[in-house]
Each structure stands twice: as structure tokens, then as C-alpha cells.
Scaffold this active site. Structure first.
Site, PDB file in Angstrom:
ATOM      1  N   CYS A   1       0.834  -1.211   0.000  1.00  0.00           N
ATOM      2  CA  CYS A   1       0.000   0.000   0.000  1.00  0.00           C
ATOM      3  C   CYS A   1       0.876   1.271   0.000  1.00  0.00           C
ATOM      4  O   CYS A   1       1.514   1.550  -1.011  1.00  0.00           O
ATOM      5  CB  CYS A   1      -0.994  -0.046   1.144  1.00  0.00           C
ATOM      6  SG  CYS A   1      -2.416   0.993   0.846  1.00  0.00           S
TER       7      CYS A   1
ATOM      8  N   GLU B   1      -0.939  -8.213   5.247  1.00  0.00           N
ATOM      9  CA  GLU B   1      -0.649  -8.436   6.679  1.00  0.00           C
ATOM     10  C   GLU B   1      -1.922  -8.395   7.523  1.00  0.00           C
ATOM     11  O   GLU B   1      -1.889  -8.693   8.705  1.00  0.00           O
ATOM     12  CB  GLU B   1       0.369  -7.393   7.173  1.00  0.00           C
ATOM     13  CG  GLU B   1      -0.159  -5.990   7.408  1.00  0.00           C
ATOM     14  CD  GLU B   1      -0.428  -5.202   6.127  1.00  0.00           C
ATOM     15  OE1 GLU B   1      -0.340  -5.781   5.015  1.00  0.00           O
ATOM     16  OE2 GLU B   1      -0.764  -4.011   6.229  1.00  0.00           O
TER      17      GLU B   1
ATOM     18  N   HIS C   1      -3.326  -4.965   1.545  1.00  0.00           N
ATOM     19  CA  HIS C   1      -2.696  -5.224   2.851  1.00  0.00           C
ATOM     20  C   HIS C   1      -2.655  -6.709   3.191  1.00  0.00           C
ATOM     21  O   HIS C   1      -3.530  -7.193   3.927  1.00  0.00           O
ATOM     22  CB  HIS C   1      -3.474  -4.492   3.949  1.00  0.00           C
ATOM     23  CG  HIS C   1      -3.253  -3.023   3.964  1.00  0.00           C
ATOM     24  ND1 HIS C   1      -2.288  -2.422   4.735  1.00  0.00           N
ATOM     25  CD2 HIS C   1      -3.856  -2.028   3.280  1.00  0.00           C
ATOM     26  CE1 HIS C   1      -2.309  -1.120   4.541  1.00  0.00           C
ATOM     27  NE2 HIS C   1      -3.258  -0.851   3.659  1.00  0.00           N
TER      28      HIS C   1
HETATM   29  N1  GLN Z   1      -3.417   6.456   0.936  1.00  0.00           N
HETATM   30  C1  GLN Z   1      -2.223   6.141   1.642  1.00  0.00           C
HETATM   31  C2  GLN Z   1      -1.034   6.874   1.053  1.00  0.00           C
HETATM   32  O1  GLN Z   1      -1.135   7.452   0.026  1.00  0.00           O
HETATM   33  C3  GLN Z   1      -1.947   4.668   1.611  1.00  0.00           C
HETATM   34  C4  GLN Z   1      -2.983   3.944   2.411  1.00  0.00           C
HETATM   35  C5  GLN Z   1      -2.497   2.730   3.083  1.00  0.00           C
HETATM   36  O2  GLN Z   1      -1.288   2.438   3.174  1.00  0.00           O
HETATM   37  N2  GLN Z   1      -3.427   1.985   3.600  1.00  0.00           N
HETATM   38  O3  GLN Z   1       0.001   6.849   1.656  1.00  0.00           O
END
Ligand code: GLN
Length: 196
Positions: free
Chosen positions: A80, A176, A174
Site C-alpha cells: 500500500c 498483513e 494489505h
Molecule cells: N493512501 C495512503 C497513502 O497514500 C496509503 C494507504 C495505506 O497504506 N493503507 O500513503
């Protein structure tokens, strides 16, 4: 054979969940906050969180340069926000990514926090049987473009969500946050290949 230690960048975000799932499969882990912490690691996970915050901390602590150096030889896995940090280009953002994966990403492109969702996706780790995996998307980035050396290991509605380039791995979701360690096991194998 050396027992690998997988570092988890612990500046901000949900690093504790990565450590839990790694420990559940018997992997030695290390919270990484400084360049010194990195020295013991055979691989590094960059967790989800807030990519702009993590990016600022990386630059402030000189970790940006040190992770770039580490990544030349050793595997890095970003999830992410971590995927955003590993990209080569972040659309409409001043964030300076690590350029470990030849991808262009757009932040928050799956919608806001309230639009978080879970979907079963197919992991294509080998050519035989795809494995179903519950993927959690939380303000996830979209991979808008990818270079020819980027291998797509999973898609959602036709778009890449899990990619590998050489010894690096990135997920827009995610892994995890589930009890299924399949993707962490896959990364562990990538780490073992490098130290073998
Ligand atoms: N929107 C977040 C970002 O741009 C990422 C979101 C997340 O890691 N769950 O950093």
C-alpha cells in the site's frame, strides 16, 4: 544456511501486523528505524500507512539513500503506502519515491477510507494453480502503468495489484491484515534465494 532476518520499516503505519504475521511463520524480524537496524537484515518490508509521512521521515533520517543502497542487493516488499514509496513515479504528487519498481501509481485511487473493501483475488505464483487470497484495500493506490520487466502476480478487475520486478515485490493491498501468510512466505523465499 544463514537464518534470514526480515526488517520491517517501523517509522509509521501498520508495521506491527507485518511483524506478527512473519513471526507466525517462524521468521526472525527486526523493527527498522535507522541505517544501523538495516545492517542485520536480509530483506525489508515497507508497510502501509501514510506515504507522504513515511517519505518525509526517510529523507530526514537519510534512510532514503540507505534503503536505495540496501535494495541493490537485497529484496524489498512494499504494501500500500510501501508500494507507493517503491514506485518510480507518483502521479500529481511531490513525493520522492525510491524507484525500485518500474511503475506509475496514483494515490488513494480506489476511493477514501469509507470505501475500503475486501476482495478475493488470485495469486499467480506459479503456472499451475492460482491461489485465492483475501485482499484488503484501504485507500489503496492504483498502478496506472508498468514497465516491461514488471511481472504481474495478481490483478483486480484487470488491473495489477501484486507485482514483482527482480528481487522486489509490491502490493497495493494489505496482506498483513489476514491470517493467510501466503504472500509473506513468497517474499521469504525471495529473500532466501538471494542469501543462498
Ligand atoms: N493512501 C495512503 C497513502 O497514500 C496509503 C494507504 C495505506 O497504506 N493503507 O500513503
Amino acid at each position: 544456511v544463514k537464518e534470514p532476518i526480515i526488517g520491517v520499516l517501523a517509522l509509521q503505519g501498520d508495521f506491527a501486523k507485518h511483524i506478527e504475521i512473519l513471526q507466525s511463520i517462524g521468521v526472525r524480524t527486526k523493527e527498522v528505524r535507522t541505517a544501523r537496524d538495516l545492517q542485520d537484515c536480509s530483506g525489508l518490508i515497507i508497510p502501509g500507512g501514510e506515504s507522504t509521512v513515511i517519505a518525509r521521515q526517510l529523507e530526514f533520517g537519510k534512510l532514503h539513500t540507505q534503503i536505495s543502497h540496501f535494495a541493490k542487493e537485497k529484496p524489498v516488499f512494499g504494501t500500500c503506502a510501501g508500494l507507493i514509496l517503491m514506485s518510480s513515479h507518483v502521479q500529481s504528487s511531490a513525493l520522492m519515491p525510491l524507484e525500485l519498481l518500474d511503475i506509475t501509481v496514483e494515490r488513494n485511487a480506489f476511493g477514501r477510507q469509507a470505501n475500503s473493501f475486501q476482495a478475493f483475488v488470485e495469486l499467480h505464483f506459479d503456472s499451475h494453480h492460482p491461489k485465492l487470497f483475501p485482499a484488503y484495500f484501504i485507500r489503496a493506490p492504483r498502478i496506472r502503468a508498468n514497465g516491461a520487466q514488471v511481472h504481474v502476480l495478481a490483478t483486480y478487475e484487470g488491473e495489477p495489484i501484486l507485482v514483482r520486478q527482480g528481487h522486489h515485490l509490491g502490493a497495493s493491498f494489505h496482506p498483513e491484515l489476514t491470517l493467510d501468510p501466503a504472500i509473506h512466505r513468497y517474499f521469504l523465499e525471495m529473500v532466501k534465494e538471494v542469501i543462498a
